[in-house]
Design a protein around this motif. Sequence first.
Motif, PDB file in Angstrom:
ATOM      1  N   ALA A 140       1.004  -1.226   0.129  1.00  0.00           N
ATOM      2  CA  ALA A 140      -0.124   0.013   0.084  1.00  0.00           C
ATOM      3  C   ALA A 140       0.868   1.168  -0.014  1.00  0.00           C
ATOM      4  CB  ALA A 140      -0.993  -0.049   1.245  1.00  0.00           C
ATOM      5  N   MET A 141       1.942   1.378   0.663  1.00  0.00           N
ATOM      6  CA  MET A 141       2.796   2.319   0.749  1.00  0.00           C
ATOM      7  C   MET A 141       3.346   2.656  -0.882  1.00  0.00           C
ATOM      8  SD  MET A 141       5.037   2.120   4.440  1.00  0.00           S
ATOM      9  CE  MET A 141       6.034   3.279   3.949  1.00  0.00           C
ATOM     10  N   ASN A 142       3.911   1.597  -1.287  1.00  0.00           N
ATOM     11  CA  ASN A 142       4.495   1.863  -2.579  1.00  0.00           C
ATOM     12  C   ASN A 142       3.727   2.275  -3.871  1.00  0.00           C
ATOM     13  OD1 ASN A 142       7.070   0.826  -1.641  1.00  0.00           O
ATOM     14  ND2 ASN A 142       6.565  -1.406  -2.147  1.00  0.00           N
ATOM     15  N   LEU A 143       2.395   1.806  -3.589  1.00  0.00           N
ATOM     16  CA  LEU A 143       1.273   1.994  -4.481  1.00  0.00           C
ATOM     17  C   LEU A 143       1.039   3.872  -4.079  1.00  0.00           C
ATOM     18  CD1 LEU A 143      -1.131  -1.072  -4.777  1.00  0.00           C
ATOM     19  CD2 LEU A 143       0.234   0.014  -6.361  1.00  0.00           C
ATOM     20  N   GLY A 144       0.887   3.950  -2.982  1.00  0.00           N
ATOM     21  CA  GLY A 144       0.756   5.378  -2.739  1.00  0.00           C
ATOM     22  C   GLY A 144       1.824   6.396  -3.197  1.00  0.00           C
ATOM     23  N   LEU A 145       3.235   5.779  -3.062  1.00  0.00           N
ATOM     24  CA  LEU A 145       4.224   6.786  -3.323  1.00  0.00           C
ATOM     25  C   LEU A 145       4.045   6.783  -5.170  1.00  0.00           C
ATOM     26  CD1 LEU A 145       6.970   5.381  -1.196  1.00  0.00           C
ATOM     27  CD2 LEU A 145       5.772   7.583  -1.180  1.00  0.00           C
ATOM     28  N   ALA A 146       3.760   5.589  -5.781  1.00  0.00           N
ATOM     29  CA  ALA A 146       3.484   5.724  -7.183  1.00  0.00           C
ATOM     30  C   ALA A 146       2.463   6.532  -7.608  1.00  0.00           C
ATOM     31  CB  ALA A 146       3.392   4.237  -7.661  1.00  0.00           C
ATOM     32  N   LEU A 150       4.086   9.998  -9.762  1.00  0.00           N
ATOM     33  CA  LEU A 150       4.251   9.729 -11.078  1.00  0.00           C
ATOM     34  C   LEU A 150       3.145  10.391 -11.755  1.00  0.00           C
ATOM     35  CD1 LEU A 150       4.759   6.007 -11.209  1.00  0.00           C
ATOM     36  CD2 LEU A 150       6.841   7.634 -11.410  1.00  0.00           C
ATOM     37  N   PRO A 151       3.327  11.744 -11.850  1.00  0.00           N
ATOM     38  CA  PRO A 151       2.317  12.627 -12.427  1.00  0.00           C
ATOM     39  C   PRO A 151       2.087  12.374 -14.022  1.00  0.00           C
ATOM     40  CG  PRO A 151       3.764  13.797 -11.695  1.00  0.00           C
ATOM     41  CD  PRO A 151       4.327  12.493 -11.322  1.00  0.00           C
ATOM     42  N   ASP A 152       3.178  12.040 -14.651  1.00  0.00           N
ATOM     43  CA  ASP A 152       3.291  12.199 -16.263  1.00  0.00           C
ATOM     44  C   ASP A 152       2.754  10.786 -16.670  1.00  0.00           C
ATOM     45  OD1 ASP A 152       4.490  14.581 -15.845  1.00  0.00           O
ATOM     46  OD2 ASP A 152       6.502  13.684 -15.841  1.00  0.00           O
ATOM     47  N   ALA A 157      -2.974   4.386 -16.855  1.00  0.00           N
ATOM     48  CA  ALA A 157      -2.053   3.857 -16.124  1.00  0.00           C
ATOM     49  C   ALA A 157      -2.348   4.384 -14.534  1.00  0.00           C
ATOM     50  CB  ALA A 157      -0.739   4.124 -16.483  1.00  0.00           C
ATOM     51  N   LYS A 158      -2.693   5.726 -14.605  1.00  0.00           N
ATOM     52  CA  LYS A 158      -2.843   6.212 -13.155  1.00  0.00           C
ATOM     53  C   LYS A 158      -3.786   5.648 -12.505  1.00  0.00           C
ATOM     54  CE  LYS A 158      -1.244  11.101 -14.159  1.00  0.00           C
ATOM     55  NZ  LYS A 158      -1.448  12.270 -14.162  1.00  0.00           N
ATOM     56  N   GLN A 159      -5.000   5.318 -13.295  1.00  0.00           N
ATOM     57  CA  GLN A 159      -6.228   4.916 -12.730  1.00  0.00           C
ATOM     58  C   GLN A 159      -6.179   3.325 -12.158  1.00  0.00           C
ATOM     59  OE1 GLN A 159      -9.124   6.492 -12.143  1.00  0.00           O
ATOM     60  NE2 GLN A 159      -9.856   4.814 -11.143  1.00  0.00           N
ATOM     61  N   VAL A 160      -5.268   2.652 -12.940  1.00  0.00           N
ATOM     62  CA  VAL A 160      -4.927   1.233 -12.621  1.00  0.00           C
ATOM     63  C   VAL A 160      -4.307   1.404 -11.084  1.00  0.00           C
ATOM     64  CG1 VAL A 160      -3.399  -0.642 -12.918  1.00  0.00           C
ATOM     65  CG2 VAL A 160      -4.778   0.397 -14.786  1.00  0.00           C
ATOM     66  N   ILE A 161      -3.205   2.339 -10.923  1.00  0.00           N
ATOM     67  CA  ILE A 161      -2.508   2.529  -9.695  1.00  0.00           C
ATOM     68  C   ILE A 161      -3.538   2.904  -8.608  1.00  0.00           C
ATOM     69  CG2 ILE A 161      -0.510   3.973  -8.578  1.00  0.00           C
ATOM     70  CD1 ILE A 161       0.741   4.082 -11.158  1.00  0.00           C
ATOM     71  N   VAL A 162      -4.212   3.902  -8.896  1.00  0.00           N
ATOM     72  CA  VAL A 162      -5.228   4.329  -7.951  1.00  0.00           C
ATOM     73  C   VAL A 162      -6.204   3.215  -7.290  1.00  0.00           C
ATOM     74  CG1 VAL A 162      -7.450   5.977  -7.589  1.00  0.00           C
ATOM     75  CG2 VAL A 162      -5.360   6.619  -8.633  1.00  0.00           C
ATOM     76  N   ASP A 163      -6.784   2.359  -8.469  1.00  0.00           N
ATOM     77  CA  ASP A 163      -7.535   1.241  -8.062  1.00  0.00           C
ATOM     78  C   ASP A 163      -6.838   0.268  -6.908  1.00  0.00           C
ATOM     79  OD1 ASP A 163      -9.701   2.663  -9.381  1.00  0.00           O
ATOM     80  OD2 ASP A 163      -9.315   1.348 -11.316  1.00  0.00           O
ATOM     81  N   ALA A 164      -5.319  -0.133  -7.478  1.00  0.00           N
ATOM     82  CA  ALA A 164      -4.774  -0.988  -7.096  1.00  0.00           C
ATOM     83  C   ALA A 164      -4.431  -0.490  -5.506  1.00  0.00           C
ATOM     84  CB  ALA A 164      -3.462  -1.190  -7.665  1.00  0.00           C
ATOM     85  N   HIS A 165      -4.017   1.092  -5.204  1.00  0.00           N
ATOM     86  CA  HIS A 165      -3.693   1.422  -4.024  1.00  0.00           C
ATOM     87  C   HIS A 165      -5.144   1.340  -3.034  1.00  0.00           C
ATOM     88  CE1 HIS A 165      -2.587   5.028  -1.261  1.00  0.00           C
ATOM     89  NE2 HIS A 165      -2.297   4.045  -0.957  1.00  0.00           N
TER      90      HIS A 165
END
Length: 310
Positions: A140-146, A150-152, A157-165
């Motif tokens: 959860a911490m790594n996904l939060g950092l990502a 990673l704004p670019d 991809a951002k949505q995938v990271i948000v959902d995973a987090h």
Amino acid sequence: MARLHGDRATARLSRPGGPALTAYALLAAVVWTTGVILAGAVAYLLIFPINGLLRTTSDARPTALGVIRPVLVAGSRTAGVIAQLDASAADALLGPNRWQRRLADLTESRAGVVDAADAERRRIERDLHDGAQQRLVSLAMNLGLARAGLPDLPDEAKQVIVDAHEQAKEALAELRILVRGLHPAILDDRGLDAALSGIAARAPVPVRLRVDLPDRASPTVEAVAYFMVTEALANVAKHAEASRAEVEVRRHGDVLTVAVTDDGIGGADPSNGTGLTGLAHRVYSVDGTLSVSSPAGGPTVVSAELPCVS
């Protein structure tokens, strides 16, 4: 092995016991028979005096009493000794019957199973806390950092990271609830008072907690008390429509008393599947007693007495 040793000792004890009891019984019979014969003879002579044997009734009375009294006293004492020997022999030969021994064995076995199950829950809680829970925290911490660093990235991809987090945080929250339900670490570390304070703080209704524990109970009894309060407060939140509750835990000698009271609508019935049946099973697993008082209109009082072994 211990039982076999006890049986052999009983057998050795019983061999001399039989002849001794027989000898004492014969002696008692002889003494009592002699006393009865003498009493009958003296009574006959008092009624029908014989010249030369008993001159007068007044002379015969002290003589008769002097002869009969020691015989009867000796017979009474002999009979008392036989009764004591017979009771001792019965205890040595019979002892607890087979069903009593079986009940004792089952009680001991059940206590061992309960302790083993509680120890296994504690082991699973430690494994989950030190293993899976820590990995989920790291994920959860790594996904939060990502997610924040990673704004670019493309929107997909951002949505995938948000959902995973978000899913990692939800899984972590569920795992924490599961671990707490298995066996709260605070119960072992800081005792029942601190563990119940956490329950009271998280309860959906205001809870007044009073704990008086001069000494800690066994881990198994503490776990039963903890989960009893947890389930009772869960029932209050689901069914009681209460505005407040009170939890009181006290230790009196070797008994731990736990009581949960609410000001709800009452009418709690274990046969209606309100969770009281499972709560009763927990209490009975350590030979405790559970009582429920819940008249219509309230208040409801769920109390238990748990044998408290340090």
